[in-house]
Design an enzyme around this catalytic site. Structure first.
Site, short mmCIF file in Angstrom:
data_model
loop_
_atom_site.label_atom_id
_atom_site.label_comp_id
_atom_site.label_asym_id
_atom_site.label_seq_id
_atom_site.Cartn_x
_atom_site.Cartn_y
_atom_site.Cartn_z
N ASP A 31 0.85 -1.18 0.00
CA ASP A 31 0.00 0.00 0.00
C ASP A 31 0.90 1.25 0.00
O ASP A 31 1.89 1.32 0.73
CB ASP A 31 -0.89 -0.02 1.26
CG ASP A 31 -2.03 0.99 1.19
OD1 ASP A 31 -3.18 0.55 1.18
OD2 ASP A 31 -1.74 2.21 1.16
N ASN A 87 -12.73 -3.57 2.16
CA ASN A 87 -13.76 -2.54 2.17
C ASN A 87 -14.59 -2.80 0.92
O ASN A 87 -14.15 -2.51 -0.19
CB ASN A 87 -13.14 -1.14 2.15
CG ASN A 87 -12.42 -0.80 3.44
OD1 ASN A 87 -12.83 -1.23 4.52
ND2 ASN A 87 -11.34 -0.05 3.35
N GLN A 94 -14.69 1.81 0.81
CA GLN A 94 -13.84 1.51 -0.36
C GLN A 94 -13.64 2.78 -1.18
O GLN A 94 -14.61 3.41 -1.62
CB GLN A 94 -14.48 0.43 -1.23
CG GLN A 94 -13.60 0.03 -2.42
CD GLN A 94 -14.21 -1.11 -3.24
OE1 GLN A 94 -15.32 -1.57 -2.97
NE2 GLN A 94 -13.49 -1.56 -4.25
N GLU A 95 -12.37 3.13 -1.37
CA GLU A 95 -12.05 4.35 -2.14
C GLU A 95 -11.57 4.02 -3.55
O GLU A 95 -11.87 4.76 -4.49
CB GLU A 95 -11.00 5.17 -1.39
CG GLU A 95 -11.55 5.77 -0.10
CD GLU A 95 -10.53 6.56 0.69
OE1 GLU A 95 -9.35 6.58 0.29
OE2 GLU A 95 -10.93 7.15 1.70
N HIS A 100 -9.86 -5.07 -3.59
CA HIS A 100 -8.54 -5.37 -3.02
C HIS A 100 -8.71 -5.83 -1.59
O HIS A 100 -9.46 -5.22 -0.81
CB HIS A 100 -7.61 -4.16 -3.09
CG HIS A 100 -8.23 -2.89 -2.60
ND1 HIS A 100 -9.12 -2.17 -3.36
CD2 HIS A 100 -8.12 -2.23 -1.43
CE1 HIS A 100 -9.52 -1.11 -2.67
NE2 HIS A 100 -8.93 -1.13 -1.49
N HIS A 102 -6.99 -6.13 2.02
CA HIS A 102 -5.90 -5.53 2.80
C HIS A 102 -5.31 -6.58 3.74
O HIS A 102 -6.05 -7.30 4.41
CB HIS A 102 -6.44 -4.41 3.71
CG HIS A 102 -6.93 -3.20 3.00
ND1 HIS A 102 -6.20 -2.04 2.91
CD2 HIS A 102 -8.10 -2.94 2.36
CE1 HIS A 102 -6.90 -1.11 2.26
NE2 HIS A 102 -8.06 -1.63 1.92
P1 5GP Z 1 -9.75 1.34 0.19
O1 5GP Z 1 -10.18 2.46 1.07
O2 5GP Z 1 -10.25 1.53 -1.23
O3 5GP Z 1 -10.08 -0.02 0.74
O4 5GP Z 1 -8.17 1.38 0.19
C1 5GP Z 1 -7.42 1.90 -0.85
C2 5GP Z 1 -5.97 1.75 -0.45
O5 5GP Z 1 -5.18 1.92 -1.60
C3 5GP Z 1 -5.51 2.82 0.55
O6 5GP Z 1 -4.97 2.16 1.68
C4 5GP Z 1 -4.48 3.62 -0.23
O7 5GP Z 1 -3.39 4.00 0.58
C5 5GP Z 1 -4.05 2.67 -1.33
N1 5GP Z 1 -3.70 3.30 -2.58
C6 5GP Z 1 -4.40 4.25 -3.25
N2 5GP Z 1 -3.80 4.57 -4.41
C7 5GP Z 1 -2.69 3.79 -4.49
C8 5GP Z 1 -1.66 3.64 -5.48
O8 5GP Z 1 -1.64 4.29 -6.52
N3 5GP Z 1 -0.69 2.71 -5.22
C9 5GP Z 1 -0.70 1.95 -4.08
N4 5GP Z 1 0.31 1.06 -3.93
N5 5GP Z 1 -1.65 2.06 -3.13
C10 5GP Z 1 -2.63 2.98 -3.33
#
Ligand code: 5GP
Ligand code: ZN
Length: 141
Positions: A31, A87, A94-95, A100, A102
């Site tokens: 991450d 998420n 989920q962003e 994915h 974690h």
């Molecule tokens: P979500 O909130 O969608 O479950 O988590 C997204 C995760 O992706 C976050 O922990 C964020 O730090 C990570 N992330 C977002 N953009 C990138 C990227 O371009 N590269 C990597 N390696 N991680 C990312």
């Protein structure tokens, strides 16, 4: 592949990523904004947004990689445990809209919290409510 998706970009090699596992179906990488040292994301190589969208065979692959990598991540981070979670959808936080999992290493003294805190206030449910929800889930499978 989705053109504006960072995780599709990492899988395609167009965006740099610290890849720790790579097959035809699944990729895992660190991450970029880790919650702990070793925080790893496991993704299907094809762009699927949510668990519900994932074909069963690919779901098995993703979970197999989570199972295989979690002890390796914990060992590399010298962690005492880990939270392994999705998420699943924006309501759940989920962003990045590319599914994915974690793997978040945890430490006895990290000051964090268990996964129970993520869902907000606990609902006040009766035994009948619980029976009805269990029945609804069985019927929705
Ligand atoms: P979500 O909130 O969608 O479950 O988590 C997204 C995760 O992706 C976050 O922990 C964020 O730090 C990570 N992330 C977002 N953009 C990138 C990227 O371009 N590269 C990597 N390696 N991680 C990312
Ligand atoms: Zn994608």
């Amino acid at each position: 592949m989705s053109n504006d998706c960072p995780f599709c970009g990492i899988v395609a090699g167009e965006i740099p990523g610290r890849i720790v596992h790579e097959t035809d179906d699944v990729t895992a990488f660190l991450d970029a904004n880790p919650l702990a040292p070793g925080h790893t994301l496991v993704v299907p190589n094809d762009h699927h947004e949510r668990l519900d969208d994932l074909p069963e065979k690919l779901a098995r692959e993703v979970f197999a990689v989570l199972h295989q990598l979690t002890p390796a991540v914990e060992a590399a981070a010298d962690a005492d445990g880990s939270n392994v979670a999705f998420n699943n959808g924006p309501a759940a936080g989920q962003e990045v809209p590319h599914l994915h999992g974690h793997i978040i290493p945890r430490f006895d003294d990290d000051g964090g919290a268990p996964i129970h805190v993520v869902a907000g206030n606990r609902p006040d449910l009766t035994e009948d409510d619980l029976d009805a929800i269990a029945e609804d889930i069985r019927n929705a499978r």
